[in-house]
Scaffold this motif. Sequence first.
Motif, PDB file in Angstrom:
ATOM      1  N   ALA A  87       0.840  -1.191   0.000  1.00 35.57           N
ATOM      2  CA  ALA A  87       0.000   0.000   0.000  1.00 35.57           C
ATOM      3  C   ALA A  87       0.876   1.243   0.000  1.00 35.57           C
ATOM      4  O   ALA A  87       1.973   1.247   0.542  1.00 35.57           O
ATOM      5  CB  ALA A  87      -0.904  -0.012   1.232  1.00 35.57           C
ATOM      6  N   GLU A 144      -6.009   2.881  -4.544  1.00 40.60           N
ATOM      7  CA  GLU A 144      -4.901   2.495  -3.669  1.00 40.60           C
ATOM      8  C   GLU A 144      -4.846   3.381  -2.420  1.00 40.60           C
ATOM      9  O   GLU A 144      -4.619   2.888  -1.311  1.00 40.60           O
ATOM     10  CB  GLU A 144      -3.581   2.571  -4.433  1.00 40.60           C
ATOM     11  CG  GLU A 144      -3.455   1.516  -5.514  1.00 40.60           C
ATOM     12  CD  GLU A 144      -2.180   1.662  -6.330  1.00 40.60           C
ATOM     13  OE1 GLU A 144      -1.298   2.457  -5.951  1.00 40.60           O
ATOM     14  OE2 GLU A 144      -2.066   0.971  -7.354  1.00 40.60           O
ATOM     15  N   GLY A 150      -7.665   2.431  -0.028  1.00 39.03           N
ATOM     16  CA  GLY A 150      -7.339   1.177   0.652  1.00 39.03           C
ATOM     17  C   GLY A 150      -6.315   1.378   1.748  1.00 39.03           C
ATOM     18  O   GLY A 150      -6.433   0.811   2.840  1.00 39.03           O
ATOM     19  N   TYR A 197     -16.882   2.841  -0.303  1.00 39.35           N
ATOM     20  CA  TYR A 197     -16.620   3.766   0.802  1.00 39.35           C
ATOM     21  C   TYR A 197     -17.709   4.830   0.805  1.00 39.35           C
ATOM     22  O   TYR A 197     -18.427   5.005  -0.182  1.00 39.35           O
ATOM     23  CB  TYR A 197     -15.254   4.451   0.614  1.00 39.35           C
ATOM     24  CG  TYR A 197     -14.095   3.487   0.584  1.00 39.35           C
ATOM     25  CD1 TYR A 197     -13.578   2.957   1.761  1.00 39.35           C
ATOM     26  CD2 TYR A 197     -13.524   3.084  -0.614  1.00 39.35           C
ATOM     27  CE1 TYR A 197     -12.518   2.055   1.737  1.00 39.35           C
ATOM     28  CE2 TYR A 197     -12.460   2.190  -0.646  1.00 39.35           C
ATOM     29  CZ  TYR A 197     -11.966   1.678   0.538  1.00 39.35           C
ATOM     30  OH  TYR A 197     -10.931   0.796   0.519  1.00 39.35           O
TER      31      TYR A 197
END
Length: 92
Positions: free
Chosen positions: A3, A39, A42, A69
Amino acid sequence: MGAPSLTTTMKTNDGFRPFVPRSGERVAIAAGSGKLPIEIAGALAASNHRPFVVLIEGEADPASPLASYDHWLMPLEQVGQFVAKLRANGVT
């Protein structure tokens, strides 16, 4: 590839300093197309943040993983409501 880091730098009057959101702080992402917003969302979620995603209508895919989300599909003609919408959703 892991991440992305949630540490970035920001310019201040006395130079540059790291910016790291505090634990639990709500962060907004303005998203068009591409994988970077996915990304970042996350990484935020994995770091104890609840991202609020502004999906830019006509640019972002409303069926993308970002729609899982809390989000707002923002028509460009409503850009004047951007800051009010962030505040209403607890973005700091």
